[in-house]
Design an enzyme around this catalytic site. Structure first.
Site, short mmCIF file in Angstrom:
data_model
loop_
_atom_site.label_atom_id
_atom_site.label_comp_id
_atom_site.label_asym_id
_atom_site.label_seq_id
_atom_site.Cartn_x
_atom_site.Cartn_y
_atom_site.Cartn_z
N SER A 43 0.79 -1.21 0.00
CA SER A 43 -0.11 0.04 -0.04
C SER A 43 0.81 1.31 -0.14
O SER A 43 0.39 2.22 -0.22
CB SER A 43 -0.98 -0.03 1.27
OG SER A 43 -0.20 -0.27 2.37
N ASP A 81 5.24 -7.35 2.25
CA ASP A 81 4.63 -7.70 1.05
C ASP A 81 5.68 -8.12 0.23
O ASP A 81 6.78 -7.51 -0.09
CB ASP A 81 3.84 -6.48 0.78
CG ASP A 81 2.31 -6.74 0.96
OD1 ASP A 81 1.97 -7.86 0.82
OD2 ASP A 81 1.55 -5.66 1.17
N LYS A 109 4.56 -11.75 2.62
CA LYS A 109 2.93 -11.94 2.39
C LYS A 109 2.89 -12.05 0.81
O LYS A 109 3.36 -11.26 0.30
CB LYS A 109 2.25 -10.73 2.82
CG LYS A 109 0.55 -10.93 2.58
CD LYS A 109 -0.19 -9.90 3.41
CE LYS A 109 -0.20 -8.61 3.24
NZ LYS A 109 -0.78 -8.19 1.99
N GLU A 111 -0.31 -12.49 -2.49
CA GLU A 111 -1.58 -12.55 -2.71
C GLU A 111 -1.92 -13.73 -3.57
O GLU A 111 -1.23 -14.12 -4.11
CB GLU A 111 -1.98 -11.25 -3.54
CG GLU A 111 -1.91 -10.01 -2.48
CD GLU A 111 -2.06 -8.66 -3.26
OE1 GLU A 111 -2.80 -8.92 -4.55
OE2 GLU A 111 -1.71 -7.61 -2.73
N GLU A 178 -9.31 -9.86 3.05
CA GLU A 178 -9.62 -8.39 2.86
C GLU A 178 -11.04 -8.32 1.96
O GLU A 178 -10.95 -9.01 0.69
CB GLU A 178 -8.59 -8.02 1.82
CG GLU A 178 -8.79 -6.47 1.46
CD GLU A 178 -7.48 -5.50 0.92
OE1 GLU A 178 -6.54 -6.14 0.93
OE2 GLU A 178 -7.85 -4.20 0.76
O1 KIV Z 1 -0.35 -3.52 1.34
C1 KIV Z 1 -1.06 -3.27 2.40
O2 KIV Z 1 -1.18 -2.66 3.18
C2 KIV Z 1 -2.02 -4.59 2.66
C3 KIV Z 1 -3.04 -4.41 3.71
C4 KIV Z 1 -4.22 -3.84 3.25
C5 KIV Z 1 -3.47 -5.73 4.43
O3 KIV Z 1 -1.86 -5.63 2.02
#
Ligand code: KIV
Length: 260
Positions: A43, A81, A109, A111, A178
């Site tokens: 994000s 991420d 993380k 997706e 989400e």
């Molecule tokens: O990138 C991010 O902030 C996220 C959250 C919305 C879980 O993946």
């Protein structure tokens, strides 16, 4: 928090509080205020870089932000991420995940679900701790019209459920859900043995995550219903983050009107 302590939350029923951070100052405040997990989310493509989606974020960006955030975190588990196109194949995914771990991430993380089965398998078998992310997948979002609640019909809700079960069987440690209806998130959370962390997924999840800039009221424009501005009620960032932690642990955030 150590990675091994994650399962204790599910066992005891204590909710997990998670916020994003991108820099050392906010990460230090969040960590000090008792957040269990700090997520260096992609994000950052929007809230730091001003883009309209997360797709412009590169591995170079993630390595930089992960290294500065992880140094500022004393207690929280740090998840980084894996950005768009950084896990196109198993070899690339493993190389990039190892790099994120080398600069301080406790976990990465990714997706998606069954389409990345082999990637989850390879990362886990190489001792990389992995967090999944189902429901709305921000890396598939091009513009604001793509922000839609997922899992509303039978087919897509069954897919989210089967992906969650598959990801658990592949050895991931925690799962972000989400923008899915509360009932579905609650069902998934009761079917799998690993903790779920919801954002726009109701309070039946095992924990909650928000983008820190949203819950601190920094993000401009209309916010989705699941965002609460904790700075409206508090005088400092630390107090706002403590209030978030308190309300997540008490199960009072999100409320029904902040859920789908
Ligand atoms: O990138 C991010 O902030 C996220 C959250 C919305 C879980 O993946």
């Amino acid at each position: 928090m150590k990675h091994s302590e994650l399962s204790l939350f599910k066992e005891s029923g204590e909710k997990i509080a998670c916020l994003t951070a991108y820099d050392a100052s906010i990460a230090g405040l969040i960590d000090g205020a008792g957040v269990d997990i700090v997520l260096i989310g992609d994000s950052l493509g929007m809230v730091i870089q001003g883009g309209s989606n997360t797709r412009s974020v590169t591995m170079k960006d993630m390595l930089y932000h992960t290294s500065i955030v992880s140094k500022a975190c004393q207690s929280a588990l740090v998840i980084a991420d894996m950005p768009f196109e950084s896990y196109e194949n198993t070899e690339l995914a493993l190389t990039n995940a190892k790099q994120l771990v080398s600069v301080g991430a406790d976990m990465v993380k990714i997706e998606g679900g069954q389409e990345h089965e082999e990637i989850f398998r390879v990362l886990v078998s190489n001792d990389i701790n992995v967090c999944g992310h189902l429901g709305l997948q921000p890396q598939l979002v091009i513009d604001s019209s793509d922000y839609k609640i997922q899992g509303r019909d039978k087919g897509s809700s069954e897919l989210i459920m089967s992906d969650a079960i598959l990801l658990e069987s592949l050895g991931i440690s925690v799962l972000v859900l989400e923008c899915v209806p509360s009932d579905l998130a609650k069902n998934v959370s009761s079917k799998i043995g690993i903790p779920t962390i919801g954002i726009g997924a109701g309070n039946g999840c095992d924990g909650q995550v928000l983008v820190s800039y949203d819950m601190l009221g920094i993000t401009s424009g209309r916010q989705p219903r699941f965002v609460r501005n904790f700075m409206s009620f508090e005088d400092s960032i630390s107090l706002a983050v403590s209030a978030f932690v308190r309300e997540v642990k008490a199960g009072t955030f999100p409320s029904e009107s902040e859920s789908y």
